[in-house]
Design a protein around this motif. Structure first.
Motif, PDB file in Angstrom:
ATOM      1  N   CYS A 102       0.695  -1.328   0.301  1.00  0.00           N
ATOM      2  CA  CYS A 102      -0.170   0.016   0.346  1.00  0.00           C
ATOM      3  C   CYS A 102       0.743   0.938   0.134  1.00  0.00           C
ATOM      4  O   CYS A 102       1.919   1.690   0.212  1.00  0.00           O
ATOM      5  CB  CYS A 102      -0.639   0.076   1.165  1.00  0.00           C
TER       6      CYS A 102
ATOM      7  N   CYS B  84      -0.096   2.803   3.957  1.00  0.00           N
ATOM      8  CA  CYS B  84       0.610   2.866   5.115  1.00  0.00           C
ATOM      9  C   CYS B  84       1.671   1.879   5.137  1.00  0.00           C
ATOM     10  O   CYS B  84       1.992   1.364   5.432  1.00  0.00           O
ATOM     11  CB  CYS B  84      -1.233   2.033   6.085  1.00  0.00           C
TER      12      CYS B  84
ATOM     13  N   CYS C 105      -6.575  -1.203   0.514  1.00  0.00           N
ATOM     14  CA  CYS C 105      -5.546  -2.232   1.543  1.00  0.00           C
ATOM     15  C   CYS C 105      -6.397  -2.325   2.707  1.00  0.00           C
ATOM     16  O   CYS C 105      -7.712  -2.184   3.115  1.00  0.00           O
ATOM     17  CB  CYS C 105      -4.355  -1.035   2.164  1.00  0.00           C
TER      18      CYS C 105
ATOM     19  N   CYS D 234      -4.898  -0.558   5.805  1.00  0.00           N
ATOM     20  CA  CYS D 234      -5.584   1.073   6.325  1.00  0.00           C
ATOM     21  C   CYS D 234      -6.887   1.752   5.738  1.00  0.00           C
ATOM     22  O   CYS D 234      -7.543   2.581   5.986  1.00  0.00           O
ATOM     23  CB  CYS D 234      -4.947   2.691   5.826  1.00  0.00           C
TER      24      CYS D 234
HETATM   25 ZN   LIG Z   1      -2.798   0.936   3.371  1.00  0.00          ZN
END
Ligand SMILES: [Zn+2]
Lengths: 258, 166
Positions: free
Chosen positions: B128, B131, B153, B156
């Protein structure tokens, strides 16, 4: 005849076959724009269409250069009649339902993948470069259409029956893929094009694997196989596609994108 | 009158030309600027297309011409070269970092690894860009442009785009 001239004529024909298949299939898939069953699929189909049309542009542009008569991708796409088109018969078949479209895409993509993989090693550097680029896009088409075949084949009774019917209906256009002629033979001899028997073996293997996963079968074809695309003998559908695709540049020959 | 310093000057000017669809990337970051050469008094700018159907290529050609003309260079032509075929392996490290900061995951694999993985359906999860987590999933291999795929994701809980391996 001079051998170099012979080679050039064969390469021109060969490029038309590849380019026209991409162009006509790309045009067909574009008919789904705004009509696909879900938004993601609409985006996927239009992306696949864009890939095909992009490949067609490169192949037809190169065909025009090889021919050397001043024709470019647009002249070749918009100013030829049906008998001068060399696309596979499969590419011009109507979209039908979503399953028909996916089966058509699958059967062509699993042919294009080994074909373009081999062509990326062609003795003709320009064709090799176009193929090396295209094969990466074709891989996505193989993945996408295989996933759908498995999903539909292994789905509900209705989806299974419908997609099996699509296979039964479209199979008569498969021999046309592999029905090589003197153009293929000449280019195979010069390491420009691959041997179609080898491509057929790879095609069979991938199709069988996917059919097993999808719980579908490749039936015996009882009716006559339809061939003839290499000589410009098409099914009734191509004329209608060209009428729509070519209308604008033929009605307004000087029209330009602004 | 003209020498290699002019060529490097032109190269420098062209590093400003952006990709119209991913404006954080320049044509140098993408690796599509192949060569600048002086041939019979004309600067030949060689570029190579990315995805076959990418409509941005036309815009890139126009932007190259615009930058050169603005800088008083008139004697040039832009030539499209096919061979060797462009691959996302050519995107520079700097380009990859810029993509991440922009919220697009850079291509996660080499073209060769990717080609094998996509046929077997065993693609690696993409990290991702927000994050860094790898518990992400592909939601669609086709996105808003020819060069992007869509992911989600699970860490997050944000959707994100990936610059597709090509
Ligand atoms: Zn993420």
């Amino acid at each position: 005849m001079n051998t170099n001239l012979e080679k050039n004529n064969a390469l021109f024909e060969y490029l038309l076959r590849l380019g026209d298949t991409s162009l006509i299939l790309g045009h067909r898939i574009a008919e789904w724009c705004g009509h696909a069953p879900i938004l993601e699929e609409d985006i996927a189909l239009t992306n696949i269409s864009l890939d095909h049309i992009g490949q067609a542009r490169l192949l037809l542009d190169y065909a025009g250069k090889i021919e050397g008569k001043g024709r470019n991708e647009d002249t070749l796409a918009y100013h030829r009649d049906a008998r001068q088109f060399r696309n596979l018969l499969m590419a011009e078949q109507p979209n039908g339902d979503f399953g028909d479209t996916m089966v058509r895409q699958f059967l062509v993509s699993v042919y294009n993948f080994p074909l373009y993989s081999a062509l990326s090693k062609s003795a003709d550097a320009e064709l090799a470069a176009i193929a090396a680029k295209s094969v990466k896009e074709v891989a996505y088409h193989v993945r996408h259409s295989s996933d759908w075949l498995i999903r539909l084949g292994d789905g509900t009774t209705e989806s299974h029956e419908k997609v099996q019917q699509s296979i039964n209906d479209l199979l008569i256009y498969v021999d046309d893929f592999f029905n090589g002629d003197e153009v293929d033979a000449l280019l195979v001899g010069q390491n420009i094009a691959p041997d179609l028997n080898a491509i057929r073996a790879l095609w069979n293997e991938t199709v069988q694997l996917t059919m097993v996963k999808a719980g579908l079968v490749i039936p015996q074809v009882n009716s006559a196989m339809r061939t003839g695309s290499r000589k410009g003998n098409h099914t009734e559908y191509l004329g209608y596609i060209l009428a729509e695709m070519q209308f604008l540049p033929r009605a307004y020959p000087d029209a330009e994108w602004l | 009158m003209t020498d290699t310093s002019d060529i490097s000057h032109i190269r420098n000017l062209l590093t400003q030309v952006q990709d119209p669809e991913v404006p954080v990337l320049t044509i140098a970051d993408l690796g599509i600027l192949r060569d600048v050469a002086l041939i019979d008094g004309t600067y030949e700018i060689k570029i190579t297309p990315t995805f076959t159907g990418c409509p941005a290529m036309k815009a890139i050609e126009e932007n190259i011409a615009e930058v050169l003309v603005e800088n008083g260079i008139q004697n040039f032509k832009v030539r499209m070269v096919m061979s060797p075929a462009w691959t996302t392996d050519w995107i520079s490290e700097l380009g990859r970092e810029k993509l991440r900061k922009y919220g697009i995951a850079p291509p996660s694999q080499s073209t060769e690894e990717h080609l094998k993985a996509i046929l077997t359906g065993k693609n690696k999860a993409v990290a991702c860009p927000f994050c860094g987590a790898v518990n992400t999933r592909l939601t669609s291999a086709f996105g808003s442009t020819a060069c992007k795929a869509l992911h989600y994701c699970d860490n997050c809980h944000q959707p994100f785009e990936e610059f597709k391996c090509h």
